[in-house]
Motif scaffolding. Structure first.
Motif, mmCIF file in Angstrom:
data_model
loop_
_atom_site.group_PDB
_atom_site.id
_atom_site.type_symbol
_atom_site.label_atom_id
_atom_site.label_comp_id
_atom_site.label_asym_id
_atom_site.label_seq_id
_atom_site.Cartn_x
_atom_site.Cartn_y
_atom_site.Cartn_z
ATOM 1 N N LEU A 149 0.698 -1.144 -0.003
ATOM 2 C CA LEU A 149 -0.020 -0.084 0.009
ATOM 3 C C LEU A 149 1.027 1.326 0.080
ATOM 4 O O LEU A 149 0.382 2.284 -0.608
ATOM 5 C CB LEU A 149 -1.067 -0.043 1.356
ATOM 6 C CG LEU A 149 -2.114 0.867 1.294
ATOM 7 C CD1 LEU A 149 -3.142 1.044 0.017
ATOM 8 C CD2 LEU A 149 -2.993 0.970 2.290
ATOM 9 N N LEU A 159 -6.466 -4.003 -2.837
ATOM 10 C CA LEU A 159 -5.245 -4.546 -2.207
ATOM 11 C C LEU A 159 -5.724 -5.815 -1.769
ATOM 12 O O LEU A 159 -6.731 -5.936 -0.776
ATOM 13 C CB LEU A 159 -4.933 -3.399 -0.767
ATOM 14 C CG LEU A 159 -3.945 -4.053 0.085
ATOM 15 C CD1 LEU A 159 -2.464 -4.217 -0.625
ATOM 16 C CD2 LEU A 159 -3.697 -3.183 1.271
ATOM 17 N N ASP A 197 2.434 1.419 -3.469
ATOM 18 C CA ASP A 197 1.079 1.405 -4.582
ATOM 19 C C ASP A 197 1.433 1.024 -5.860
ATOM 20 O O ASP A 197 2.446 0.638 -6.218
ATOM 21 C CB ASP A 197 0.589 2.766 -4.553
ATOM 22 C CG ASP A 197 -0.698 2.797 -4.777
ATOM 23 O OD1 ASP A 197 -1.663 1.695 -5.029
ATOM 24 O OD2 ASP A 197 -1.580 3.752 -4.248
ATOM 25 N N TYR A 198 0.525 0.723 -6.720
ATOM 26 C CA TYR A 198 0.524 0.389 -8.073
ATOM 27 C C TYR A 198 1.332 1.452 -8.848
ATOM 28 O O TYR A 198 1.500 2.358 -8.296
ATOM 29 C CB TYR A 198 -0.779 0.095 -8.814
ATOM 30 C CG TYR A 198 -1.659 1.388 -8.888
ATOM 31 C CD1 TYR A 198 -1.537 2.328 -10.109
ATOM 32 C CD2 TYR A 198 -2.455 1.835 -8.006
ATOM 33 C CE1 TYR A 198 -2.192 3.274 -10.246
ATOM 34 C CE2 TYR A 198 -3.017 3.097 -8.176
ATOM 35 C CZ TYR A 198 -3.072 3.843 -9.373
ATOM 36 O OH TYR A 198 -3.632 4.936 -9.461
ATOM 37 N N VAL A 243 -1.077 -5.168 -5.121
ATOM 38 C CA VAL A 243 -1.920 -3.962 -4.944
ATOM 39 C C VAL A 243 -2.058 -3.414 -6.329
ATOM 40 O O VAL A 243 -1.071 -3.334 -7.024
ATOM 41 C CB VAL A 243 -1.124 -2.819 -4.045
ATOM 42 C CG1 VAL A 243 0.203 -2.561 -4.758
ATOM 43 C CG2 VAL A 243 -2.003 -1.648 -4.139
#
Ligand code: FAI
Length: 196
Positions: free
Chosen positions: A97, A131, A100-101, A126
């Motif tokens: 997280l 997630l 993140d992507y 994620v």
């Protein structure tokens, strides 16, 4: 089918494969405490931040050895959190997280997995819309594209070298290199498959 990068993990064995359309000139090398994905000597220069990273680390946690692997720089904070004694679920979820992507043209997901020395295994991803972090009891795969939710996968390998070559040889397109990891009586063994 092109699924991009993927991990497979079960309680005893795991593997990570780089498949790539955009930057195939890559290989995995063994460093002191990590397996690292990076460009081959003859690769064109790139400033893409997602091309080089530690893809697999074996660390000492307060309760024993753990192997962590995945498709990017999140492998380092996952490994560091495990070393500090974070529960595996939290180490994966917080690191995925936090980073993140990927902010590229495909919103490429980050994927990760870990195996503890008692056979505890987790997989996570994620994506822009989710997630997901799950404990797994049998070999499970998650990829950056197409197969982007964890799904059961029949990995037959029972050692690190066999796992690396098995995932390297899978039909998914644009294989570049692979890493394997297996739990043994003497700790984790790792292996690299860079093709011919
Ligand atoms: N981890 C990797 O080895 C990796 N290689 C490429 N990517 C990202 O994925 C995009 C698409 O790459 P490709 O067409 O090679 O699948 C790249 O622009 C890059 O942002 C990666 N990031 C995540 O998988």
């Amino acid at each position: 089918m092109y699924v991009g990068r993927f991990v497979v993990v079960g309680p005893d064995v795991g593997a990570y494969r780089v498949s790539s359309r955009s930057f195939p000139n890559r290989e995995i090398t063994a460093r002191e405490d990590a397996l690292t994905v990076g460009p081959t000597a003859d690769a064109p220069e790139t400033d893409n931040p997602y091309v080089s990273y530690n893809c697999l680390r074996v660390v000492e946690t307060p309760t024993g050895e753990t192997a962590a692997f995945g498709n990017g720089s999140h492998v380092d904070p996952i490994a560091e959190k495990l070393e500090l004694g974070y529960p595996a679920r939290d180490a994966l979820a917080e690191s995925l997280l936090a980073l993140d992507y990927e902010k590229d043209d495909y919103n490429t997901p980050r994927i990760a997995a870990m195996i503890g020395d008692a056979g505890e295994a987790l997989i996570g991803t994620v994506r822009k819309d989710a997630l997901l972090v799950e404990t797994v009891e049998e070999p499970t795969l998650v990829a950056t594209y197409e197969k982007d939710s964890p799904e059961s996968f029949g990995l037959e390998a029972d050692g690190a070298e066999a796992a690396a070559s098995e995932v390297y040889d899978l039909e998914f397109e644009h294989a570049v290199c692979a890493a394997g990891v297996a739990r043994t009586e003497d700790g984790f063994e790792t292996a690299i498959e860079n093709g011919d």
